[in-house]
Design a protein around this motif. Structure first.
Motif, PDB file in Angstrom:
ATOM      1  N   UNK A   1       4.970   2.168 -15.019  1.00 37.70           N
ATOM      2  CA  UNK A   1       4.975   2.727 -16.374  1.00 37.70           C
ATOM      3  C   UNK A   1       5.348   1.657 -17.384  1.00 37.70           C
ATOM      4  N   UNK A   2       4.457   1.400 -18.315  1.00 38.83           N
ATOM      5  CA  UNK A   2       4.706   0.380 -19.342  1.00 38.83           C
ATOM      6  C   UNK A   2       5.926   0.746 -20.171  1.00 38.83           C
ATOM      7  N   UNK A   3       6.835  -0.213 -20.311  1.00 40.41           N
ATOM      8  CA  UNK A   3       8.026   0.007 -21.113  1.00 40.41           C
ATOM      9  C   UNK A   3       9.092   0.841 -20.446  1.00 40.41           C
ATOM     10  N   UNK A   4       8.836   1.347 -19.227  1.00 41.79           N
ATOM     11  CA  UNK A   4       9.808   2.157 -18.480  1.00 41.79           C
ATOM     12  C   UNK A   4       9.873   1.636 -17.052  1.00 41.79           C
ATOM     13  N   UNK A   5      10.507   0.497 -16.881  1.00 46.48           N
ATOM     14  CA  UNK A   5      10.483  -0.197 -15.594  1.00 46.48           C
ATOM     15  C   UNK A   5      11.057   0.651 -14.467  1.00 46.48           C
ATOM     16  N   UNK A   6      12.117   1.427 -14.741  1.00 48.09           N
ATOM     17  CA  UNK A   6      12.780   2.189 -13.686  1.00 48.09           C
ATOM     18  C   UNK A   6      12.114   3.521 -13.374  1.00 48.09           C
ATOM     19  N   UNK A   7      11.228   4.007 -14.250  1.00 50.50           N
ATOM     20  CA  UNK A   7      10.628   5.319 -14.016  1.00 50.50           C
ATOM     21  C   UNK A   7       9.739   5.276 -12.763  1.00 50.50           C
ATOM     22  N   UNK A   8       9.900   6.287 -11.912  1.00 54.10           N
ATOM     23  CA  UNK A   8       9.136   6.430 -10.667  1.00 54.10           C
ATOM     24  C   UNK A   8       9.416   5.321  -9.645  1.00 54.10           C
ATOM     25  N   UNK A   9      10.471   4.582  -9.863  1.00 52.45           N
ATOM     26  CA  UNK A   9      10.829   3.495  -8.945  1.00 52.45           C
ATOM     27  C   UNK A   9      11.429   4.059  -7.652  1.00 52.45           C
ATOM     28  N   UNK A  10      11.034   3.483  -6.503  1.00 54.12           N
ATOM     29  CA  UNK A  10      11.563   3.885  -5.201  1.00 54.12           C
ATOM     30  C   UNK A  10      11.928   2.625  -4.411  1.00 54.12           C
ATOM     31  N   UNK A  11      13.095   2.646  -3.785  1.00 56.55           N
ATOM     32  CA  UNK A  11      13.420   1.540  -2.892  1.00 56.55           C
ATOM     33  C   UNK A  11      14.235   2.054  -1.697  1.00 56.55           C
ATOM     34  N   UNK A  12      14.122   1.354  -0.586  1.00 57.03           N
ATOM     35  CA  UNK A  12      14.859   1.752   0.610  1.00 57.03           C
ATOM     36  C   UNK A  12      15.085   0.535   1.498  1.00 57.03           C
ATOM     37  N   UNK A  13      16.115   0.627   2.333  1.00 55.18           N
ATOM     38  CA  UNK A  13      16.428  -0.417   3.309  1.00 55.18           C
ATOM     39  C   UNK A  13      16.856   0.256   4.604  1.00 55.18           C
ATOM     40  N   UNK A  14      16.700  -0.465   5.729  1.00 57.16           N
ATOM     41  CA  UNK A  14      17.087   0.117   7.002  1.00 57.16           C
ATOM     42  C   UNK A  14      17.371  -0.929   8.053  1.00 57.16           C
TER      43      UNK A  14
ATOM     44  N   UNK B   1      14.545  -3.960   7.672  1.00 59.94           N
ATOM     45  CA  UNK B   1      13.435  -3.969   6.732  1.00 59.94           C
ATOM     46  C   UNK B   1      13.792  -3.300   5.425  1.00 59.94           C
ATOM     47  N   UNK B   2      12.843  -3.344   4.507  1.00 52.95           N
ATOM     48  CA  UNK B   2      13.040  -2.733   3.210  1.00 52.95           C
ATOM     49  C   UNK B   2      11.724  -2.477   2.514  1.00 52.95           C
ATOM     50  N   UNK B   3      11.762  -1.605   1.527  1.00 52.76           N
ATOM     51  CA  UNK B   3      10.569  -1.201   0.781  1.00 52.76           C
ATOM     52  C   UNK B   3      10.909  -1.089  -0.688  1.00 52.76           C
ATOM     53  N   UNK B   4       9.956  -1.497  -1.536  1.00 54.22           N
ATOM     54  CA  UNK B   4      10.122  -1.330  -2.976  1.00 54.22           C
ATOM     55  C   UNK B   4       8.804  -0.850  -3.579  1.00 54.22           C
ATOM     56  N   UNK B   5       8.886   0.186  -4.386  1.00 56.23           N
ATOM     57  CA  UNK B   5       7.708   0.742  -5.044  1.00 56.23           C
ATOM     58  C   UNK B   5       7.862   0.624  -6.552  1.00 56.23           C
TER      59      UNK B   5
ATOM     60  N   UNK C   1       0.805  -1.212   0.000  1.00 59.68           N
ATOM     61  CA  UNK C   1       0.000   0.000   0.000  1.00 59.68           C
ATOM     62  C   UNK C   1       0.836   1.259   0.000  1.00 59.68           C
ATOM     63  N   UNK C   2       0.277   2.345   0.558  1.00 56.69           N
ATOM     64  CA  UNK C   2       0.958   3.640   0.702  1.00 56.69           C
ATOM     65  C   UNK C   2       1.609   3.650   2.079  1.00 56.69           C
ATOM     66  N   UNK C   3       2.965   3.786   2.115  1.00 53.63           N
ATOM     67  CA  UNK C   3       3.673   3.517   3.361  1.00 53.63           C
ATOM     68  C   UNK C   3       4.872   4.433   3.546  1.00 53.63           C
ATOM     69  N   UNK C   4       5.522   4.301   4.713  1.00 53.53           N
ATOM     70  CA  UNK C   4       6.716   5.078   5.036  1.00 53.53           C
ATOM     71  C   UNK C   4       7.965   4.363   4.531  1.00 53.53           C
ATOM     72  N   UNK C   5       8.981   5.147   4.138  1.00 54.19           N
ATOM     73  CA  UNK C   5      10.234   4.551   3.684  1.00 54.19           C
ATOM     74  C   UNK C   5      11.119   4.215   4.881  1.00 54.19           C
ATOM     75  N   UNK C   6      12.246   3.555   4.623  1.00 55.24           N
ATOM     76  CA  UNK C   6      13.110   3.057   5.697  1.00 55.24           C
ATOM     77  C   UNK C   6      13.874   4.161   6.413  1.00 55.24           C
TER      78      UNK C   6
END
Length: 393
Positions: free
Chosen positions: A177-190, A169-173, A113-118
Protein backbone atom coordinates in the motif's frame (compact mmCIF):
# COMPACT_ATOMS: atom_id res chain seq x y z
CA UNK A 1 40.22 -17.67 -36.32
CA UNK A 2 36.73 -16.16 -36.13
CA UNK A 3 35.21 -19.56 -37.07
CA UNK A 4 37.19 -21.26 -34.30
CA UNK A 5 36.00 -18.72 -31.70
CA UNK A 6 32.40 -19.14 -32.84
CA UNK A 7 32.72 -22.92 -32.61
CA UNK A 8 34.13 -22.68 -29.08
CA UNK A 9 31.31 -20.35 -28.03
CA UNK A 10 28.70 -22.75 -29.44
CA UNK A 11 30.30 -25.68 -27.62
CA UNK A 12 30.20 -23.67 -24.41
CA UNK A 13 26.48 -23.04 -24.81
CA UNK A 14 25.74 -26.71 -25.46
CA UNK A 15 27.98 -27.78 -22.59
CA UNK A 16 26.06 -25.46 -20.26
CA UNK A 17 22.77 -26.85 -21.51
CA UNK A 18 23.99 -30.41 -21.01
CA UNK A 19 25.21 -29.60 -17.51
CA UNK A 20 21.91 -28.10 -16.35
CA UNK A 21 19.46 -30.84 -15.36
CA UNK A 22 15.82 -30.10 -14.66
CA UNK A 23 12.74 -32.06 -13.63
CA UNK A 24 9.04 -31.33 -13.23
CA UNK A 25 6.76 -33.57 -11.14
CA UNK A 26 2.98 -33.74 -11.25
CA UNK A 27 1.46 -34.77 -7.90
CA UNK A 28 -1.83 -34.65 -6.06
CA UNK A 29 -4.26 -35.83 -3.39
CA UNK A 30 -7.95 -36.69 -3.69
CA UNK A 31 -9.66 -36.86 -0.29
CA UNK A 32 -13.43 -37.41 -0.02
CA UNK A 33 -15.74 -38.36 2.83
CA UNK A 34 -19.17 -38.42 4.43
CA UNK A 35 -19.80 -36.17 7.46
CA UNK A 36 -22.58 -36.34 10.07
CA UNK A 37 -23.14 -33.40 12.44
CA UNK A 38 -25.64 -33.66 15.28
CA UNK A 39 -26.29 -29.91 15.47
CA UNK A 40 -25.53 -27.48 12.65
CA UNK A 41 -27.42 -24.27 13.38
CA UNK A 42 -29.99 -26.30 15.31
CA UNK A 43 -30.42 -29.12 12.78
CA UNK A 44 -28.80 -32.47 12.08
CA UNK A 45 -26.69 -32.46 8.92
CA UNK A 46 -25.54 -35.18 6.53
CA UNK A 47 -23.02 -34.00 3.93
CA UNK A 48 -20.27 -35.03 1.54
CA UNK A 49 -17.00 -33.24 2.18
CA UNK A 50 -13.77 -32.85 0.20
CA UNK A 51 -10.29 -32.52 1.66
CA UNK A 52 -10.61 -33.91 5.18
CA UNK A 53 -7.30 -35.43 6.30
CA UNK A 54 -5.56 -33.37 3.60
CA UNK A 55 -6.91 -30.82 1.17
CA UNK A 56 -7.72 -32.23 -2.27
CA UNK A 57 -5.12 -30.82 -4.66
CA UNK A 58 -2.96 -31.18 -7.71
CA UNK A 59 0.37 -29.50 -8.24
CA UNK A 60 3.56 -29.09 -10.22
CA UNK A 61 6.95 -29.16 -8.52
CA UNK A 62 10.15 -28.42 -10.42
CA UNK A 63 13.90 -28.11 -9.96
CA UNK A 64 16.77 -27.10 -12.20
CA UNK A 65 20.41 -27.76 -11.37
CA UNK A 66 22.30 -24.50 -11.96
CA UNK A 67 25.68 -25.94 -10.99
CA UNK A 68 27.90 -25.36 -7.99
CA UNK A 69 25.27 -26.77 -5.64
CA UNK A 70 22.69 -24.12 -6.62
CA UNK A 71 19.19 -25.09 -7.78
CA UNK A 72 16.20 -23.17 -9.08
CA UNK A 73 12.90 -24.48 -7.65
CA UNK A 74 9.19 -23.79 -8.06
CA UNK A 75 5.83 -25.06 -6.81
CA UNK A 76 2.35 -24.38 -8.22
CA UNK A 77 -0.39 -26.07 -6.16
CA UNK A 78 -4.13 -25.92 -6.79
CA UNK A 79 -6.84 -26.82 -4.28
CA UNK A 80 -10.26 -28.06 -5.36
CA UNK A 81 -13.51 -29.63 -4.17
CA UNK A 82 -13.78 -33.17 -5.54
CA UNK A 83 -17.60 -33.20 -5.26
CA UNK A 84 -18.34 -30.14 -7.42
CA UNK A 85 -15.03 -29.26 -9.08
CA UNK A 86 -14.89 -25.79 -7.57
CA UNK A 87 -11.59 -24.10 -6.83
CA UNK A 88 -10.54 -24.08 -3.18
CA UNK A 89 -8.98 -21.24 -1.19
CA UNK A 90 -11.59 -18.67 -2.14
CA UNK A 91 -11.39 -19.16 -5.91
CA UNK A 92 -7.61 -18.89 -6.39
CA UNK A 93 -6.22 -21.02 -9.23
CA UNK A 94 -3.09 -21.86 -7.25
CA UNK A 95 -4.44 -20.97 -3.82
CA UNK A 96 -2.56 -23.57 -1.82
CA UNK A 97 0.97 -22.53 -2.85
CA UNK A 98 2.68 -20.66 -5.68
CA UNK A 99 6.35 -19.76 -5.42
CA UNK A 100 9.74 -19.74 -7.14
CA UNK A 101 13.21 -19.49 -5.65
CA UNK A 102 16.79 -20.68 -5.23
CA UNK A 103 18.12 -23.46 -3.01
CA UNK A 104 21.49 -24.75 -1.82
CA UNK A 105 22.17 -27.77 0.40
CA UNK A 106 24.75 -25.73 2.32
CA UNK A 107 22.69 -22.70 3.34
CA UNK A 108 19.00 -23.26 2.57
CA UNK A 109 16.24 -21.88 0.37
CA UNK A 110 14.89 -18.46 -0.55
CA UNK A 111 11.47 -18.35 -2.22
CA UNK A 112 9.01 -15.68 -3.38
CA UNK A 113 5.25 -16.08 -3.78
CA UNK A 114 2.15 -17.33 -1.91
CA UNK A 115 3.44 -19.47 0.96
CA UNK A 116 2.98 -20.94 4.44
CA UNK A 117 3.92 -18.99 7.57
CA UNK A 118 6.41 -20.21 10.20
CA UNK A 119 3.73 -21.32 12.70
CA UNK A 120 2.47 -23.77 10.05
CA UNK A 121 5.98 -24.85 9.05
CA UNK A 122 7.39 -25.48 12.52
CA UNK A 123 4.40 -26.38 14.74
CA UNK A 124 1.50 -27.34 12.45
CA UNK A 125 2.53 -30.98 12.06
CA UNK A 126 2.19 -31.58 15.82
CA UNK A 127 -1.57 -30.92 16.05
CA UNK A 128 -3.84 -33.86 15.15
CA UNK A 129 -5.91 -31.75 12.75
CA UNK A 130 -2.91 -31.95 10.44
CA UNK A 131 -2.48 -35.68 11.02
CA UNK A 132 -5.24 -38.27 11.49
CA UNK A 133 -8.13 -36.24 12.98
CA UNK A 134 -9.07 -34.23 9.82
CA UNK A 135 -9.47 -30.46 9.82
CA UNK A 136 -12.61 -30.90 11.94
CA UNK A 137 -10.17 -31.87 14.68
CA UNK A 138 -8.19 -28.63 14.36
CA UNK A 139 -8.16 -26.12 17.20
CA UNK A 140 -11.53 -24.28 17.43
CA UNK A 141 -11.83 -21.82 14.55
CA UNK A 142 -8.22 -22.72 13.67
CA UNK A 143 -7.54 -19.66 15.80
CA UNK A 144 -3.75 -20.12 15.69
CA UNK A 145 -3.57 -21.20 12.00
CA UNK A 146 -1.79 -24.43 12.92
CA UNK A 147 -4.14 -26.19 10.49
CA UNK A 148 -3.05 -23.85 7.68
CA UNK A 149 -6.45 -22.24 6.95
CA UNK A 150 -4.69 -19.09 5.72
CA UNK A 151 -1.70 -18.61 3.42
CA UNK A 152 0.46 -15.52 2.97
CA UNK A 153 0.55 -13.53 -0.28
CA UNK A 154 3.48 -11.44 -1.55
CA UNK A 155 5.87 -13.35 0.71
CA UNK A 156 9.67 -13.55 0.80
CA UNK A 157 10.69 -16.66 2.72
CA UNK A 158 13.93 -18.20 3.96
CA UNK A 159 14.28 -21.80 5.13
CA UNK A 160 17.65 -22.91 6.44
CA UNK A 161 19.51 -26.11 5.70
CA UNK A 162 19.56 -28.80 8.41
CA UNK A 163 22.34 -28.22 10.94
CA UNK A 164 22.69 -31.27 13.23
CA UNK A 165 18.92 -31.58 13.46
CA UNK A 166 18.18 -27.85 13.75
CA UNK A 167 16.35 -25.81 11.12
CA UNK A 168 15.09 -22.24 11.21
CA UNK A 169 13.39 -19.78 8.94
CA UNK A 170 11.33 -16.67 8.49
CA UNK A 171 8.80 -14.99 6.22
CA UNK A 172 7.98 -11.40 5.37
CA UNK A 173 5.03 -10.17 3.33
CA UNK A 174 4.90 -6.65 1.95
CA UNK A 175 1.53 -4.95 2.24
CA UNK A 176 1.95 -3.11 -1.04
CA UNK A 177 0.00 0.00 0.00
CA UNK A 178 1.50 3.30 -1.13
CA UNK A 179 2.16 5.59 1.81
CA UNK A 180 1.09 2.89 4.31
CA UNK A 181 4.12 0.66 4.70
CA UNK A 182 2.77 -1.31 7.68
CA UNK A 183 -0.73 -1.94 6.32
CA UNK A 184 -1.35 -5.63 5.49
CA UNK A 185 2.19 -6.46 6.60
CA UNK A 186 2.82 -10.05 7.78
CA UNK A 187 5.97 -11.54 9.25
CA UNK A 188 6.87 -14.76 11.05
CA UNK A 189 9.87 -16.71 12.33
CA UNK A 190 10.34 -20.29 13.47
CA UNK A 191 12.76 -22.90 14.76
CA UNK A 192 12.64 -26.69 14.60
CA UNK A 193 14.62 -29.65 15.90
CA UNK A 194 14.43 -33.30 14.82
CA UNK A 195 16.78 -36.00 16.00
CA UNK A 196 15.91 -39.65 16.51
CA UNK A 197 12.57 -40.07 18.29
CA UNK A 198 12.31 -36.41 19.36
CA UNK A 199 10.78 -33.57 17.35
CA UNK A 200 10.30 -29.98 18.54
CA UNK A 201 9.16 -26.73 16.95
CA UNK A 202 8.26 -23.13 17.77
CA UNK A 203 6.87 -20.27 15.69
CA UNK A 204 5.79 -16.63 15.90
CA UNK A 205 3.34 -14.87 13.58
CA UNK A 206 2.41 -11.17 13.40
CA UNK A 207 -0.35 -10.03 11.02
CA UNK A 208 -1.46 -6.45 10.38
CA UNK A 209 -5.06 -5.92 9.23
CA UNK A 210 -5.82 -9.68 9.35
CA UNK A 211 -9.36 -9.34 7.95
CA UNK A 212 -7.88 -8.34 4.59
CA UNK A 213 -4.23 -9.48 4.59
CA UNK A 214 -4.66 -12.97 6.09
CA UNK A 215 -8.31 -14.05 6.05
CA UNK A 216 -9.21 -12.03 2.95
CA UNK A 217 -6.35 -12.59 0.48
CA UNK A 218 -8.23 -14.76 -2.03
CA UNK A 219 -9.95 -14.04 -5.35
CA UNK A 220 -13.47 -14.01 -3.84
CA UNK A 221 -12.60 -12.13 -0.63
CA UNK A 222 -14.43 -9.01 0.42
CA UNK A 223 -12.51 -5.73 0.24
CA UNK A 224 -12.80 -2.47 2.13
CA UNK A 225 -14.96 -1.13 -0.74
CA UNK A 226 -17.43 -4.06 -0.68
CA UNK A 227 -20.98 -3.02 0.20
CA UNK A 228 -22.24 -4.13 3.62
CA UNK A 229 -20.15 -6.16 6.02
CA UNK A 230 -16.64 -6.84 4.78
CA UNK A 231 -15.76 -9.54 7.30
CA UNK A 232 -13.62 -12.34 5.82
CA UNK A 233 -13.34 -14.22 9.11
CA UNK A 234 -14.73 -17.77 9.22
CA UNK A 235 -18.31 -18.63 10.19
CA UNK A 236 -17.12 -19.46 13.68
CA UNK A 237 -18.19 -17.66 16.82
CA UNK A 238 -14.86 -18.63 18.39
CA UNK A 239 -13.05 -15.81 16.53
CA UNK A 240 -15.66 -14.44 14.08
CA UNK A 241 -16.39 -11.41 16.24
CA UNK A 242 -12.77 -10.25 16.10
CA UNK A 243 -12.66 -9.28 12.40
CA UNK A 244 -12.20 -5.60 13.33
CA UNK A 245 -8.79 -6.29 14.94
CA UNK A 246 -5.81 -4.26 13.76
CA UNK A 247 -3.28 -7.01 14.57
CA UNK A 248 -3.30 -10.78 15.04
CA UNK A 249 -0.41 -12.32 16.95
CA UNK A 250 0.34 -16.02 17.44
CA UNK A 251 3.03 -17.62 19.60
CA UNK A 252 3.12 -21.40 19.21
CA UNK A 253 5.18 -24.42 20.21
CA UNK A 254 4.85 -28.16 19.78
CA UNK A 255 6.65 -31.45 20.06
CA UNK A 256 6.39 -35.20 19.71
CA UNK A 257 8.27 -38.23 21.02
CA UNK A 258 8.11 -41.69 19.45
CA UNK A 259 8.79 -44.89 21.38
CA UNK A 260 8.26 -48.08 19.48
CA UNK A 261 4.90 -47.99 17.70
CA UNK A 262 3.56 -45.15 19.89
CA UNK A 263 3.91 -41.37 19.57
CA UNK A 264 2.96 -38.77 22.20
CA UNK A 265 2.59 -35.16 21.08
CA UNK A 266 1.58 -31.78 22.46
CA UNK A 267 1.05 -28.19 21.30
CA UNK A 268 0.57 -24.82 22.97
CA UNK A 269 -0.40 -21.49 21.44
CA UNK A 270 -1.28 -18.00 22.56
CA UNK A 271 -3.34 -16.04 20.04
CA UNK A 272 -4.31 -12.37 20.36
CA UNK A 273 -6.58 -10.16 18.24
CA UNK A 274 -5.46 -6.65 19.19
CA UNK A 275 -7.02 -3.17 18.94
CA UNK A 276 -10.56 -4.27 18.12
CA UNK A 277 -12.56 -1.66 16.22
CA UNK A 278 -9.55 -0.50 14.20
CA UNK A 279 -10.81 -2.01 10.93
CA UNK A 280 -13.87 -0.03 9.81
CA UNK A 281 -16.60 -1.59 7.68
CA UNK A 282 -16.36 -5.13 9.03
CA UNK A 283 -19.94 -4.88 10.26
CA UNK A 284 -18.98 -6.25 13.67
CA UNK A 285 -18.99 -4.58 17.06
CA UNK A 286 -16.04 -5.39 19.31
CA UNK A 287 -16.85 -7.48 22.38
CA UNK A 288 -18.58 -5.35 25.01
CA UNK A 289 -18.33 -2.36 22.69
CA UNK A 290 -14.67 -1.88 23.66
CA UNK A 291 -12.53 0.01 21.18
CA UNK A 292 -8.87 -0.83 21.54
CA UNK A 293 -9.54 -4.00 23.49
CA UNK A 294 -7.89 -7.36 22.81
CA UNK A 295 -9.41 -10.83 22.46
CA UNK A 296 -6.96 -13.46 23.68
CA UNK A 297 -6.75 -17.25 23.78
CA UNK A 298 -4.65 -19.93 25.40
CA UNK A 299 -4.79 -23.27 23.59
CA UNK A 300 -3.23 -26.56 24.67
CA UNK A 301 -3.47 -29.98 23.01
CA UNK A 302 -2.17 -33.39 23.99
CA UNK A 303 -2.37 -36.31 21.56
CA UNK A 304 -1.44 -39.97 21.24
CA UNK A 305 -1.25 -42.28 18.23
CA UNK A 306 -0.38 -45.95 17.95
CA UNK A 307 0.63 -47.93 14.87
CA UNK A 308 -1.28 -51.08 15.81
CA UNK A 309 -0.21 -52.87 12.62
CA UNK A 310 1.80 -51.67 9.61
CA UNK A 311 -1.55 -50.80 7.99
CA UNK A 312 -3.64 -49.55 10.94
CA UNK A 313 -3.11 -46.31 12.88
CA UNK A 314 -5.23 -45.39 15.93
CA UNK A 315 -5.35 -41.94 17.54
CA UNK A 316 -6.85 -40.04 20.47
CA UNK A 317 -6.47 -36.39 21.49
CA UNK A 318 -7.80 -33.67 23.81
CA UNK A 319 -7.70 -29.92 23.20
CA UNK A 320 -8.51 -27.07 25.62
CA UNK A 321 -9.08 -23.46 24.59
CA UNK A 322 -9.53 -20.60 27.08
CA UNK A 323 -10.50 -17.09 26.06
CA UNK A 324 -9.49 -14.09 28.14
CA UNK A 325 -8.99 -10.34 27.80
CA UNK A 326 -12.53 -9.68 26.53
CA UNK A 327 -14.47 -12.90 25.89
CA UNK A 328 -13.99 -15.68 28.44
CA UNK A 329 -15.20 -18.67 26.39
CA UNK A 330 -13.86 -22.14 27.12
CA UNK A 331 -13.84 -25.00 24.62
CA UNK A 332 -13.18 -28.63 25.53
CA UNK A 333 -12.61 -30.84 22.48
CA UNK A 334 -11.98 -34.59 22.23
CA UNK A 335 -10.99 -36.52 19.07
CA UNK A 336 -10.84 -40.21 18.17
CA UNK A 337 -9.69 -41.67 14.87
CA UNK A 338 -8.50 -44.67 12.89
CA UNK A 339 -6.66 -44.74 9.57
CA UNK A 340 -6.26 -47.96 7.55
CA UNK A 341 -3.84 -48.07 4.62
CA UNK A 342 -4.94 -50.24 1.72
CA UNK A 343 -1.63 -49.44 -0.01
CA UNK A 344 1.13 -46.85 0.20
CA UNK A 345 -1.05 -44.38 -1.70
CA UNK A 346 -4.62 -45.21 -0.65
CA UNK A 347 -6.19 -45.26 2.82
CA UNK A 348 -9.63 -45.20 4.44
CA UNK A 349 -10.35 -43.42 7.71
CA UNK A 350 -12.94 -42.74 10.38
CA UNK A 351 -12.93 -39.85 12.87
CA UNK A 352 -15.11 -38.46 15.63
CA UNK A 353 -14.97 -34.99 17.23
CA UNK A 354 -16.85 -33.76 20.32
CA UNK A 355 -16.79 -30.16 21.56
CA UNK A 356 -18.30 -28.48 24.62
CA UNK A 357 -18.38 -24.68 25.04
CA UNK A 358 -19.07 -22.33 27.95
CA UNK A 359 -18.64 -18.65 28.85
CA UNK A 360 -18.91 -15.64 26.52
CA UNK A 361 -17.54 -15.85 22.97
CA UNK A 362 -16.12 -13.32 20.48
CA UNK A 363 -19.63 -12.08 19.59
CA UNK A 364 -20.35 -11.19 23.25
CA UNK A 365 -22.98 -13.92 23.50
CA UNK A 366 -23.15 -17.19 25.41
CA UNK A 367 -20.61 -19.46 23.72
CA UNK A 368 -21.88 -22.33 21.58
CA UNK A 369 -19.91 -25.28 20.29
CA UNK A 370 -18.24 -24.51 16.94
CA UNK A 371 -16.14 -27.36 15.55
CA UNK A 372 -13.68 -26.10 12.93
CA UNK A 373 -15.15 -26.07 9.43
CA UNK A 374 -18.77 -26.54 10.57
CA UNK A 375 -21.63 -24.13 11.18
CA UNK A 376 -21.91 -23.36 14.92
CA UNK A 377 -24.22 -25.47 17.06
CA UNK A 378 -27.32 -23.92 18.64
CA UNK A 379 -26.23 -25.35 21.99
CA UNK A 380 -23.04 -25.71 24.02
CA UNK A 381 -22.36 -29.16 22.53
CA UNK A 382 -21.55 -30.44 19.04
CA UNK A 383 -20.56 -33.83 17.62
CA UNK A 384 -19.16 -34.63 14.17
CA UNK A 385 -18.45 -38.06 12.68
CA UNK A 386 -16.52 -38.62 9.47
CA UNK A 387 -15.68 -41.57 7.22
CA UNK A 388 -13.68 -41.20 4.03
CA UNK A 389 -11.04 -42.30 1.56
CA UNK A 390 -7.80 -40.62 0.44
CA UNK A 391 -5.65 -41.35 -2.62
CA UNK A 392 -2.26 -39.83 -3.40
CA UNK A 393 -0.61 -39.69 -6.82
Amino acid sequence: MKKSLLALAALGVFAGAAHAQSSVTLYGIIDAGFVYTNNSGGQKQYAMNSGNLQGSRWGLRGTEDLGGGLKAIFVLENGFNVFNGQLGQGGDEFGRQAYVGLSTAQFGTVTLGRQYDSVVDYTGAFEVGSQWASYFGAHPGDLDNMNNSNRVNNAIKFTSANYAGFTFGGLYSLGGNAGQFNRNQIWSVGLGYSQGPLQLGAGYLNVKDPNYSFFGNNANSKTATTAGSTSNFPNSRVIGGYASAKTQQVIAAGGAYTFGAATVGATYSNTQFKDLGSEPGTGLTPVGGFTGGTGKFHNAEINFKYQLTPALLLGVAYDYTKGYGLGDAKYHQAMLGADYFLSKRTDVYIDGVYQHASGTDSTNRAAVASINGLSPSSTSNQVAALVGIRHKF
